[in-house]
Write an enzyme that holds these catalytic residues in place. Structure first.
Site, mmCIF file in Angstrom:
data_model
loop_
_atom_site.group_PDB
_atom_site.id
_atom_site.type_symbol
_atom_site.label_atom_id
_atom_site.label_comp_id
_atom_site.label_asym_id
_atom_site.label_seq_id
_atom_site.Cartn_x
_atom_site.Cartn_y
_atom_site.Cartn_z
ATOM 1 N N HIS A 257 0.820 -1.221 0.000
ATOM 2 C CA HIS A 257 0.000 0.000 0.000
ATOM 3 C C HIS A 257 0.851 1.267 0.000
ATOM 4 O O HIS A 257 0.415 2.295 -0.539
ATOM 5 C CB HIS A 257 -0.945 -0.011 1.205
ATOM 6 C CG HIS A 257 -2.046 -1.018 1.082
ATOM 7 N ND1 HIS A 257 -3.161 -0.808 0.302
ATOM 8 C CD2 HIS A 257 -2.190 -2.265 1.614
ATOM 9 C CE1 HIS A 257 -3.958 -1.857 0.370
ATOM 10 N NE2 HIS A 257 -3.390 -2.763 1.166
ATOM 11 N N ASP A 261 0.249 4.183 -2.589
ATOM 12 C CA ASP A 261 0.044 5.602 -2.260
ATOM 13 C C ASP A 261 0.975 6.488 -3.079
ATOM 14 O O ASP A 261 0.593 7.579 -3.525
ATOM 15 C CB ASP A 261 0.283 5.839 -0.771
ATOM 16 C CG ASP A 261 -0.811 5.232 0.098
ATOM 17 O OD1 ASP A 261 -1.875 4.865 -0.460
ATOM 18 O OD2 ASP A 261 -0.605 5.126 1.326
ATOM 19 N N GLU A 287 -8.840 4.795 -6.032
ATOM 20 C CA GLU A 287 -8.032 5.170 -7.195
ATOM 21 C C GLU A 287 -8.883 5.858 -8.266
ATOM 22 O O GLU A 287 -8.485 5.958 -9.423
ATOM 23 C CB GLU A 287 -7.359 3.931 -7.790
ATOM 24 C CG GLU A 287 -8.298 2.933 -8.442
ATOM 25 C CD GLU A 287 -8.898 1.928 -7.466
ATOM 26 O OE1 GLU A 287 -9.396 0.894 -7.937
ATOM 27 O OE2 GLU A 287 -8.860 2.185 -6.241
#
Length: 366
Positions: A257, A261, A287
């Site tokens: 993750h 990001d 997203e």
């Protein structure tokens, strides 16, 4: 006929700070006028010498006018407000000490205005400057009393003058200490106000910006769309695009993750660089992003999205080796006249699903 607005600008200036200083000095001038009027009454009833009062009056009037010019031209001359305040304070102290020497039996009453001068100056001076002004006042007062005793001890009894000096000195010192505390509290309140303003700006930013991408968040974009809907019922075309990063779940699964990001942040930066000044991009969720293109026809909107796709594909992310460029799918549509944006977004959403169903990495228009 005199143009009052032009006369006001000539006397007061246009700079708010200068106008405020001129207004303060005008109020101070009123106090000087009242003191002059009271001394004229003392002359009429025989309590003060006419010639001495006339000289003091001329000194006071010239000083008030001179400082009015200095305050008005302070910005041009480069004189700092605190320097003006010190000079004004010294001038006021000199007037009060002179007033003490010519007031006869009223001289003790004149010391009240000396306390007023020191108190007034504390609003524009720092504590050390106020202490210096108080020290000058005490020294000047002591010299004036000593001069009166040495010249005419019958009318200036030494013990009375000594006690008067002691009382006035204690009063000045007490006011100086109290105003020093007041200045400290005022500085603390000013700092707290600045901290609150910074906190308010931060809260406002957090309420309108997505923390990860620094784009507008969904709530703020909804507010913008509502305002746009109220402002433009039918004038001007507006296009709405819904954008989804292709295979983003795969990026999260393969790289974690944190790297996902990073992709979102880089995507937002690349997309913004390809947009026009009037366009607005918001993170719609995960997203997914929503792009509003005001006063834009559908053909022009697709050109903007193509430019954006090129910028996104050119991103370089060393930590995320996908073996292919980052791409996105998008659905774009034009808002019909008077149509609620909710319906426009719903239509763009359907176009986005078509883009995904047709293989992704494409823009579908409706």
């Amino acid at each position: 006929m005199i143009d009052r607005a032009r006369l006001g600008k000539l006397l007061m200036g246009t700079d708010p700070r200068v106008r405020r200083m001129v207004a303060y000095w005008a109020a101070t001038g009123v106090i000087y006028v009242l003191m002059i009027a009271l001394m004229q009454v003392a002359v009429q009833v025989g309590l003060a010498d006419r010639r001495a009062v006339a000289m003091l009056t001329a000194y006071g009037v010239c000083g008030v006018l001179a400082f009015a010019v200095l305050v008005r031209a302070s910005a041009v001359l480069g004189i700092s407000p605190w320097i003006l305040s010190v000079l004004q304070g010294l001038f006021a102290v000199s007037c009060n000490i002179w007033l003490y020497t010519v007031s006869g039996p009223l001289r003790e009453a004149s010391l009240i205005t000396l306390l007023v001068v020191v108190t007034f100056c504390t609003f524009s001076l720092r504590p050390r400057q106020t202490m210096l002004l108080s020290a000058v006042s005490i020294a000047g007062m002591g010299i004036a009393m000593w001069f009166g005793v040495s010249r005419d001890a019958a009318h200036y009894p030494p013990m009375v003058e000594a006690l008067t000096f002691a009382f006035a000195s204690v009063g000045l010192i007490a006011i100086t200490l109290l105003t020093g505390q007041m200045n400290t509290l005022r500085a603390r309140l000013k700092n707290q106000k600045e901290e609150l303003l910074v906190a308010l700006a931060t809260i406002r930013t957090l309420a309108t910006r997505d923390e990860l991408t620094s784009l507008a968040n969904r709530r703020h974009m909804n507010d913008v769309l509502a305002d746009e809907e109220r402002r433009q019922k039918s004038a001007g075309a507006t296009c709405i695009a819904l954008i989804d990063i292709d295979f983003f779940k795969d990026i999260n699964d393969r790289f974690g993750h944190a790297q996902g990001d990073a992709v979102l942040r880089e995507f937002a930066a690349a997309a913004l660089g390809a947009l026009r000044g009037s366009d607005m991009l918001a993170r719609w969720g995960g997203e997914e992003f929503l792009l509003m293109l005001p006063t834009t026809q559908l053909a022009e909107a697709t050109q903007v999205l193509a430019r954006m796709a090129g910028a996104v594909a050119a991103m370089r992310l060393p930590e995320v080796e996908l073996g292919r460029p980052v791409t996105f799918s998008a659905g774009v549509t034009a808002r019909a006249a008077g149509e609620p944006f909710a319906e426009t977004i719903n239509r763009a959403d359907k176009a986005l699903y078509r883009a995904k169903a047709e293989g992704r990495n494409r823009v579908v228009t409706v």
